[in-house]
Motif scaffolding. Structure first.
Motif: not given
Length: 114
Positions: A32-38, A45, A92
């Protein structure tokens, strides 16, 4: 009787169930957090989602004493190791947690596969 007292689950199996569920939680958070990282985090992901799905399924198969949980255990261990390697590349917090949790899960899954 509690879930910790499954009649068919010895200490090794119960530990693997616990490790699988912990890995699934860590990987859901990380994905979920990595999905926001591009796009740079796309492989992380994908692997985290694979781990979350496989470890959850593996825990469920062990809980029901399925004849197939041992077969899934080896695949689960392989994917946990691949995901840990991927997560180790990043700074991260969520990736560090995955890289820390997944080797333990892989080890207990390998034990269940043997």
């Amino acid at each position: 009787m509690s879930l910790q007292d499954l009649s068919h689950a010895d200490e090794v199996m119960q530990e693997c169930i616990d490790n699988c569920l912990e890995a699934a939680q860590a990987c859901e958070w990380c994905a979920d957090a990595c999905a926001d990282e591009g796009e740079a985090m796309a492989e992380c992901v994908r692997l985290c989602r694979d781990v979350a799905d496989l470890t959850t399924l593996h825990a469920r198969l062990m809980a029901r004493d399925s004849d197939y949980h041992g077969d899934l255990a080896a695949v689960c261990a392989d994917v946990c190791e691949a995901c840990a390697e991927e997560c180790e590349q990043f700074d991260h917090e969520h990736c560090r947690v995955c890289a820390e949790v997944l080797p333990t899960c892989a080890e207990s899954c390998r034990e269940m596969a043997s």
